[in-house]
Design a protein around this motif. Structure first.
Motif, PDB file in Angstrom:
ATOM      1  N   ASN A 246       0.817  -1.221   0.000  1.00  0.00           N
ATOM      2  CA  ASN A 246       0.000   0.000   0.000  1.00  0.00           C
ATOM      3  C   ASN A 246       0.850   1.269   0.000  1.00  0.00           C
ATOM      4  N   GLY A 247       0.184   2.355  -0.414  1.00  0.00           N
ATOM      5  CA  GLY A 247       0.872   3.641  -0.424  1.00  0.00           C
ATOM      6  C   GLY A 247      -0.055   4.763  -0.847  1.00  0.00           C
ATOM      7  N   ILE A 248       0.531   5.936  -1.056  1.00  0.00           N
ATOM      8  CA  ILE A 248      -0.216   7.129  -1.457  1.00  0.00           C
ATOM      9  C   ILE A 248       0.327   7.653  -2.787  1.00  0.00           C
ATOM     10  N   VAL A 249      -0.564   8.004  -3.713  1.00  0.00           N
ATOM     11  CA  VAL A 249      -0.148   8.567  -4.999  1.00  0.00           C
ATOM     12  C   VAL A 249       0.413   9.975  -4.759  1.00  0.00           C
ATOM     13  N   ARG A 250       1.625  10.222  -5.263  1.00  0.00           N
ATOM     14  CA  ARG A 250       2.274  11.526  -5.118  1.00  0.00           C
ATOM     15  C   ARG A 250       2.526  12.212  -6.460  1.00  0.00           C
ATOM     16  N   PHE A 251       2.361  11.451  -7.548  1.00  0.00           N
ATOM     17  CA  PHE A 251       2.619  12.006  -8.882  1.00  0.00           C
ATOM     18  C   PHE A 251       1.791  11.257  -9.916  1.00  0.00           C
ATOM     19  N   VAL A 252       1.301  12.000 -10.915  1.00  0.00           N
ATOM     20  CA  VAL A 252       0.639  11.386 -12.066  1.00  0.00           C
ATOM     21  C   VAL A 252       1.084  12.140 -13.319  1.00  0.00           C
ATOM     22  N   GLY A 253       1.604  11.400 -14.283  1.00  0.00           N
ATOM     23  CA  GLY A 253       2.046  12.031 -15.522  1.00  0.00           C
ATOM     24  C   GLY A 253       2.891  11.084 -16.344  1.00  0.00           C
ATOM     25  N   VAL A 254       3.489  11.601 -17.397  1.00  0.00           N
ATOM     26  CA  VAL A 254       4.388  10.816 -18.252  1.00  0.00           C
ATOM     27  C   VAL A 254       5.819  11.213 -17.906  1.00  0.00           C
ATOM     28  N   PRO A 255       6.557  10.380 -17.169  1.00  0.00           N
ATOM     29  CA  PRO A 255       7.928  10.735 -16.794  1.00  0.00           C
ATOM     30  C   PRO A 255       8.825  10.867 -18.018  1.00  0.00           C
ATOM     31  N   SER A 256       9.739  11.803 -17.976  1.00  0.00           N
ATOM     32  CA  SER A 256      10.642  12.009 -19.111  1.00  0.00           C
ATOM     33  C   SER A 256      11.587  10.823 -19.306  1.00  0.00           C
ATOM     34  N   PHE A 257      11.759  10.003 -18.250  1.00  0.00           N
ATOM     35  CA  PHE A 257      12.652   8.848 -18.361  1.00  0.00           C
ATOM     36  C   PHE A 257      11.910   7.593 -18.856  1.00  0.00           C
ATOM     37  N   SER A 258      10.600   7.707 -19.037  1.00  0.00           N
ATOM     38  CA  SER A 258       9.815   6.566 -19.503  1.00  0.00           C
ATOM     39  C   SER A 258       9.977   6.368 -21.008  1.00  0.00           C
TER      40      SER A 258
END
Length: 216
Positions: free
Chosen positions: A100-112
């Protein structure tokens, strides 16, 4: 119309200043505190192309300067679309094989390598791979080994021990505060010799060499 308290990636928003566009980034901005929303404006004036101070947070359409970072308080109206993701920053989730955890970021990472939105999650347990910084790119901050970036299909609704708690400060944040000198208590006596300047030992003067006697 989507709940403004639950602004998600790919939601269409209308800003209080009249600007409009889809949400293309939700997370932290280096040098700033709190959560920011990156918008690719289709109406209104932008300030960047999604890249700020050398770090790419998202990419605007055509690379034009239609990008703008705002706080949630600047959003007047939010509409969900068919491309809106399921979770957003602050949601409690369960990550496959990580817990379990908490979402801290949503997006398209530049390293992806794949141009698909991902979640940056702060895990409850140290089962991650970073502290939010991965390959020298930072989209959120958390304790070391608690951060992980994952695809959407590896995340489901969950519970978290962090829910309702304030975000933890990163270790070392308090170390930047200047230490104030401690006040001396009344009655504290100085140690013997404390505060007195030490006298430097005098260098002995060289004795004069004897003058040679005149030859007969």
């Amino acid at each position: 119309m989507a709940d403004i308290d639950q602004v998600r990636y790919n939601d269409k928003v209308k800003l209080k200043d009249g600007g409009q566009g889809p949400i293309k980034y939700i997370g932290e901005v280096v040098g700033k505190e709190g959560v920011y929303y990156g918008i690719d404006l289709v109406k209104g004036g932008g300030k960047n192309n999604g890249t700020v101070k050398g770090q790419t947070y998202f990419k605007t359409k055509g690379g034009k300067k239609n990008g703008k970072f705002i706080r949630k308080s600047a959003i007047k109206k939010c509409t969900k679309t068919e491309h809106s993701v399921e979770f957003t920053v602050g949601d409690a989730v369960k990550v496959k094989s990580k817990g379990n955890g908490i979402v801290r970021f949503v997006g398209v990472p530049s390293f992806s390598k794949v141009a698909k939105p991902m979640y940056g999650v702060e895990l409850d347990d140290p089962k991650g791979i970073c502290d939010g910084t991965f390959k020298k790119i930072t989209y959120f901050t958390c304790p070391n080994n608690h951060g992980v970036y994952v695809e959407q299909n590896k995340v489901t609704a969950g519970t978290s021990s962090q829910s309702g708690k304030k975000k933890k400060k990163k270790k070392g944040d308090d170390d930047q505060k200047e230490d104030k000198p401690k006040k001396k208590k009344k009655g504290d006596k100085k140690k013997k010799g404390e505060g007195k300047k030490k006298k430097k030992p005098k260098t002995p003067e060289p004795e004069p060499e004897p003058e040679p006697e005149p030859e007969p």
